[in-house]
Every structure is written in structure tokens, then in C-alpha cells.
Design a protein around this motif. Structure first.
Motif, PDB file in Angstrom:
ATOM      1  N   TYR A 106      51.335  40.994  81.339  1.00  0.00           N
ATOM      2  CA  TYR A 106      51.652  42.179  82.181  1.00  0.00           C
ATOM      3  C   TYR A 106      51.139  41.984  83.753  1.00  0.00           C
ATOM      4  CZ  TYR A 106      51.750  47.361  82.928  1.00  0.00           C
ATOM      5  OH  TYR A 106      51.973  48.794  83.236  1.00  0.00           O
ATOM      6  N   HIS A 107      49.841  41.237  83.563  1.00  0.00           N
ATOM      7  CA  HIS A 107      49.459  41.153  85.115  1.00  0.00           C
ATOM      8  C   HIS A 107      49.016  39.774  85.261  1.00  0.00           C
ATOM      9  CE1 HIS A 107      48.765  45.497  84.659  1.00  0.00           C
ATOM     10  NE2 HIS A 107      49.385  45.621  85.848  1.00  0.00           N
ATOM     11  N   CYS A 147      48.124  37.025  79.677  1.00  0.00           N
ATOM     12  CA  CYS A 147      48.723  38.216  79.652  1.00  0.00           C
ATOM     13  C   CYS A 147      50.000  38.467  80.531  1.00  0.00           C
ATOM     14  CB  CYS A 147      47.643  39.404  79.993  1.00  0.00           C
ATOM     15  SG  CYS A 147      48.433  41.123  79.632  1.00  0.00           S
ATOM     16  N   HIS A 149      42.114  44.321  81.077  1.00  0.00           N
ATOM     17  CA  HIS A 149      42.729  44.990  82.263  1.00  0.00           C
ATOM     18  C   HIS A 149      43.359  46.225  82.112  1.00  0.00           C
ATOM     19  CE1 HIS A 149      45.651  44.728  85.891  1.00  0.00           C
ATOM     20  NE2 HIS A 149      44.344  45.441  86.331  1.00  0.00           N
ATOM     21  N   ARG A 150      44.530  46.317  81.199  1.00  0.00           N
ATOM     22  CA  ARG A 150      45.090  47.538  81.038  1.00  0.00           C
ATOM     23  C   ARG A 150      45.701  47.737  79.559  1.00  0.00           C
ATOM     24  NH1 ARG A 150      46.826  48.661  86.589  1.00  0.00           N
ATOM     25  NH2 ARG A 150      44.897  48.439  87.516  1.00  0.00           N
ATOM     26  N   CYS A 191      43.941  43.261  76.275  1.00  0.00           N
ATOM     27  CA  CYS A 191      43.613  42.735  77.492  1.00  0.00           C
ATOM     28  C   CYS A 191      42.505  43.688  78.079  1.00  0.00           C
ATOM     29  CB  CYS A 191      44.991  42.503  78.192  1.00  0.00           C
ATOM     30  SG  CYS A 191      44.546  41.911  79.913  1.00  0.00           S
TER      31      CYS A 191
HETATM   32 FE1  FES Z   1      46.714  42.324  80.847  1.00  0.00          FE
HETATM   33 FE2  FES Z   1      47.157  43.836  82.968  1.00  0.00          FE
HETATM   34  S1  FES Z   1      47.187  44.429  81.091  1.00  0.00           S
HETATM   35  S2  FES Z   1      46.716  41.502  82.867  1.00  0.00           S
END
Ligand code: FES
Length: 452
Positions: free
Chosen positions: A103-104, A101, A83-84, A81
Motif C-alpha cells: 500500500y505505502h 506492504c 500503518h493503515r 500493517c
Molecule cells: Fe501498509 Fe500503508 S497500509 S504501508
């Protein structure tokens, strides 16, 4: 630690230090200079026939989503991802219109494009940042006979350039009929405690080890078993080994000699078509023979009918096995399989075994090919269990304070030589199998590792 590539790959004496199998720094460099640069096998398109179908595979230690998009094309995206850094897809296979994802909640299309993130109205990502920049990292994809290959080297050689002269021979196995191939079940996988180069260099067409390590195949009658046909007189020990500067290779072996161990097949004076009807190369029915002439050149079909490519490898980590299993009543069944040796650390490799048959082949033929593959080249097959006895022991030796300085020796070299009347290109090594093709594998390794 001050060790140079020339200390490890000794091009003057044709030796390789055992230290290449355990060195952690070398392994990290291989990930960047080899596995992030070359074309890697990820599966077959018959695994993902419908839009949204996906499989999750590995390009060395980079996990990727291989998916069929709404456009019908196959896409390969890094399963990380943006994002993070979480893995976006946690399954192994399935069908999804959206990969989200956990996670967020960022969401992506099967082709890797960013769709959106939750609560965009609150100026979360996807609002202020251009969405086009937020997709999954995409690899360059090429389909070859339905096999899915991908590379991170988007500006590097095309797939055909990468195959080079070996393509002429590989086409005879993977691009031979109108119907193409299909995978027989999901790939078999198991993990072995060894460096990827142990099986890798063997797949550079080590014909020599079959004489000893796989001797039970001959003595047990699987490959014939008379005094004249086992040991160094076996037809599998002689042929024309083909290789090229990219490090790929294939051993071409006279099918007729193998068949004569089992039955008195009247090949003499026969046309190419008639020989093919007698041989019925694994996966080919008599009905499919006209398709061979449509998809291959006359010379390629003639080779398939006389001295077909049978065992070898595609650099860096693929074994190719086209196994003839002649029957005593003439004709043959057999197997067509590919093994990918996927690195999982300096001392761990995942063995991924793909078994194939021609699409729309008779069900009985598919069953026979699956059975032959499982018995021989499958993860529990006789051949692979022999190899799996040896590879981890070589790794143990590579760790000893004294034994790590031993060398692998490739000094039994023929030099290449074109047999009279041979049509295909490549570096050609006729006669008893020797070390040339495997040494070419190491030279290809050296060139990539030495590249800036
Ligand atoms: Fe995937 Fe934040 S790590 S949405």
C-alpha cells in the motif's frame, strides 16, 4: 439478547443448546475469550527450515506470518500493517528477507520488526516516531516436537501448563525420537459450512460415533471385520479415555486386541522392547526403538507398547489421530495426523490437515504413511468424508425456529476412575467409551467464556 451462558451450557443436566452453533454474538466472544487466549497450532518447523522462510496461517480470523528469522528462531506476527491496516504479506509461503506492504511501502523483517518507510527524509513515519513501536504485533511462540504453537495471551499459562496432564500422553506421539517429525507435504485444506464447535466437541474424544458413522471402516475390513470385532465388541470401543480440566483428551486403546484381528501375533510374555518390535507403531522402525527409551520415560514407552494414545483432541480446535494399520504378516503401517478446525465465521470452518512421519524415516515408510493418511484422515479420506456428511446437517438444524432449542446431550457419564497399575496422570475413564471427555471439553469452554 438476555441469554446467559448458563442457558446455553446447562451444567445441571449436562446438555448444550444447539443455539451455540449459530449465535453471532457468542461467536464474537469466542474469538476474544478463546481464540485470543489459548495456544493455537500453526504448522511445523520443517515447513520453514531456512532463515527468511515463511508460511501464512490463521489464528482463527487473525491472519499471521510464521517466519524463521535471521536468529534461527520461529516468529509469529500479525499480518496487518500498523500503518493503515493492509495485509503485509499476500503470499502463502516462500522466502523473504523483507516483507514490504504494497500500500505505502512500509517494510518489516521476518521477525516483525519495522525496518523503515519510503521517503523518511520527508519526515514520513520512521523519522519522528520511535521505530521500535512500528513493528508488526507479535504473538508468543512455543515449539513442541517441532509443532509451531502461538498465542496472543503473552502473560497467560505456558504451553506446558496449558497442556497439563495430557502432555504425558502427547509426548508419546510427538516427542518420541531424537530426529523429531517432519510434515508430509503442505497441509491439506478445505472449508465446511459449519461452526468450529461441531468438529471441536467431536475431537473431545467422541468414541461413540465411530460405532455407527464410521462403521464402513469395520465392515469394509479396513479395521478388521469379523462378527466379533465390529459393532460394540470392537477393540476401538473400549480402552482408557484420558482427559483433563483444560479440555484436552486422548483415547488409549489396546493395540494387541486390534492386531489380533489381523494376525496371530505372539505378544504374551514379551518385554516392552519386544512388543514394540512386533507392533512397530506407525512411523517407528526397529532402528528407532532405542530412541524411544532415550526420549520417553520407561512408563511412557511401556504404554506405547501396550495401550497407546490413539485418537483425541487438544482444546479448542485440534484433532489428534494416531492410526494403527496392522498387516496380516504382523507389524503395521499407519498414520499420524493433526486436524486444526479454524473458525471462519459462525457457520464456516477451515479444516487444515497436517500429516506427519518421523524425520529421516525410510522413504517407503513415508509413502505408506502419506497414503494411509490420505485414505483415512485426509481431506478426501473415508473418515473425514463420513464426518463431513453429518456436521453441516447439524448446522442446518441449529437454524430452525423449533430445532434450535433442541439440546446436545452428554448424560452418559462414567465418572473418572484410575485403573489398577495405571501410571499416567489425568482424569481417567476406563471401559466402553462414554460422554465424559466431551463434557470436560464443554466445561473448559464454559470456564474460558465465563472468565472476565
Ligand atoms: Fe501498509 Fe500503508 S497500509 S504501508
Amino acid at each position: 439478547d438476555g441469554t446467559s451462558l448458563d442457558d446455553l451450557i446447562m451444567r445441571e443436566s449436562n446438555e448444550v443448546s444447539l443455539r451455540v452453533m449459530t449465535d453471532e454474538e457468542l461467536y464474537k466472544l469466542e474469538m476474544e475469550k478463546i481464540f485470543a487466549k489459548t495456544w493455537l497450532l500453526l504448522g511445523h518447523e520443517s515447513e520453514i527450515p531456512e532463515a527468511g522462510d515463511f508460511i501464512v496461517r490463521d489464528m482463527a480470523e487473525d491472519n499471521v506470518i510464521v517466519a524463521r528469522g535471521q536468529d534461527g528462531d520461529v516468529h509469529v506476527s500479525l499480518n496487518v500493517c500498523p500503518h493503515r491496516g493492509m495485509r503485509v504479506c499476500l503470499g502463502e509461503a516462500g522466502n523473504k528477507r523483507v516483507h514490504q506492504c504494497i500500500y505505502h511501502g512500509w517494510a518489516f523483517r521476518p521477525n516483525g520488526d519495522f525496518i523503515g518507510a519510503p521517503v523518511e527524509r520527508e519526515k514520513m513515519h520512521g523519522n519522528d516516531v520511535d521505530k521500535k513501536t512500528l513493528g508488526l504485533k507479535k504473538a508468543r511462540v512455543h515449539l513442541y516436537g517441532g509443532l509451531i504453537f502461538a498465542t496472543w495471551n503473552v502473560d497467560g499459562p505456558s504451553f506446558d501448563e496449558y497442556l497439563g496432564d495430557i502432555k504425558y500422553y502427547m509426548d508419546q506421539l510427538f516427542c518420541r525420537t531424537n530426529r523429531g517429525l517432519e510434515l508430509l507435504g503442505p497441509p491439506q485444506r478445505f472449508t465446511l459450512p459449519c461452526n468450529w464447535k461441531v468438529p471441536g466437541e467431536q475431537s473431545g474424544s467422541d468414541g461413540f460415533h465411530t460405532l455407527t458413522l464410521h462403521r464402513s471402516l469395520m465392515e469394509g475390513g479396513v479395521m478388521g471385520g469379523t462378527a466379533e470385532t465390529i459393532y460394540d465388541q470392537a477393540p476401538g470401543m473400549y480402552g482408557v479415555d484420558v482427559s483433563c480440566e483444560q479440555g484436552h483428551s486422548l483415547r488409549c486403546l489396546e493395540a494387541e486386541k486390534t492386531f489380533k484381528m489381523f494376525a496371530d501375533v505372539p505378544f504374551e510374555g514379551k518385554s516392552t522392547r519386544e512388543r514394540l518390535e512386533l507392533l512397530t507403531p506407525p512411523g517407528i522402525t526397529k532402528d528407532m526403538i532405542p530412541e524411544l527409551f532415550e526420549n520417553l520415560t520407561e512408563d511412557q514407552v511401556a504404554q506405547l507398547a501396550t495401550i497407546p494414545p490413539q485418537v483425541g483432541g487438544m482444546f479448542p480446535n485440534i484433532l489428534i489421530a494416531f492410526i494403527f494399520a496392522p498387516r496380516t504378516d504382523g507389524g503395521s503401517s499407519g498414520a499420524l495426523s493433526l486436524h486444526a478446525y479454524v473458525p471462519k465465521g459462525p457457520d464456516k470452518v477451515e479444516f487444515v490437515n497436517y500429516l506427519f512421519a518421523e524425520k529421516d524415516a525410510p522413504e517407503q515408510m513415508k509413502r505408506d504413511m502419506l497414503q494411509n493418511s490420505i485414505w483415512n484422515t485426509g481431506t478426501s479420506g473415508v473418515i473425514e468424508q463420513d464426518d463431513a456428511d453429518v456436521w453441516p446437517v447439524i448446522m442446518k438444524n441449529a437454524r430452525g425456529a423449533v430445532s434450535k432449542d433442541m439440546t446436545l446431550k452428554y448424560q452418559a457419564l462414567h465418572g473418572h476412575e484410575r485403573p489398577e497399575g495405571w501410571v499416567g496422570e489425568g482424569l481417567l475413564y476406563p471401559g466402553f467409551t462414554k460422554d465424559d471427555t466431551q463434557w470436560n471439553w464443554w466445561l473448559a469452554y464454559y470456564d474460558l467464556m465465563d472468565a472476565v
